[in-house]
Write an enzyme that holds these catalytic residues in place. Sequence first.
Site, short mmCIF file in Angstrom:
data_model
loop_
_atom_site.label_atom_id
_atom_site.label_comp_id
_atom_site.label_asym_id
_atom_site.label_seq_id
_atom_site.Cartn_x
_atom_site.Cartn_y
_atom_site.Cartn_z
CG HIS A 142 -1.94 -1.12 1.26
ND1 HIS A 142 -2.94 -1.24 1.99
CD2 HIS A 142 -2.14 -2.05 0.02
CE1 HIS A 142 -3.82 -2.34 1.46
NE2 HIS A 142 -3.55 -2.68 0.43
CD GLU B 116 -1.97 4.00 3.04
OE1 GLU B 116 -3.43 4.31 3.22
OE2 GLU B 116 -1.70 3.04 2.28
#
Length: 318
Positions: A242, A244
């Site tokens: 992801h 993040e």
Amino acid sequence: MLICIVGTQCSGKRAVKQYLQTIGFQEIIYNPSGPKEEEDEYNDFNKLLSYVTQNWLKDFVCTSLRDLGMLRSCAQRPFFILLSVDAPVITRWKRNTDKHPQITTSLEQFIQESDKERFGHGIPGQDSLNDILQSISHVSITNDFSEIAPLHDHLASLALTNPERTRPGWDDYFMLLASLASLRCNCMKRRVGAVLVRNKRVVSTGYNGTPRGLVNCNQGGCKRCNGTAKSGEAYDSCLCLHAEENALLEAGHDRVGENSTLYCNTCPCLRCTIKIVQSGVTEVVYNKSYSMDEASANIFKEAGVILRQHSPPRDYPI
């Protein structure tokens, strides 16, 4: 601030200008065939721009600039907004009829004139309204209001004088960077970008996709994302990191450095494996097996990370 207004015939440019004047804007006019410069009228564009620049703390509105090159010069200044106004063609035709009742203009004639205005007359080097709108328009208004009051309410809701219109605040700035990072995404399921910031300084950026060294997701690298799995399903087989995660991993990448070895008493699972690959670890040493050993080993091999099992001496306390 300088707001230049452009738009189609009878779209309501004058009404927008008049609204801005009611909230303190001063009209400034560019008239290349006019007499010598006056306080609010210039026949030299460079002098007009120089005057506005020197007095940028004041608010100016202009409806007479239509040259793309000049507008691009204005756009280089940090106090400029190009506002475009349009309206449905039927609405504009009716306004034109009401404005010039003594002149009969059919709808077909009006459309032809509007097309020439918007898309040009076919003259090489002559800028069309469409060229301007597609190049540098900052705010677009569809003025299909039948009365002035609703138009004014709409203009007020746009907060055109908000300083963040011309200079984004920190949240807007970093969110724009996150959106820009998302354009590098290679995940087939979703575009996501992330920016890690410390004390208003960018530490790292990230976007979702397969780890470095592996085939990109959009090239078939992740079977889960290229399959029929719905959101929230089959993450145990997903090879995409992801945004993040990538931002956090990139922040620590330099600290991990080259020739790093990760010791783990159990073979990493698939989710940890892709993060280990992304962090830049060169070698992984484990002791105990896990249910995903083969899948993890395949990922490490593809990414060029050494994976080896360490068998300590018998009765060794580990």
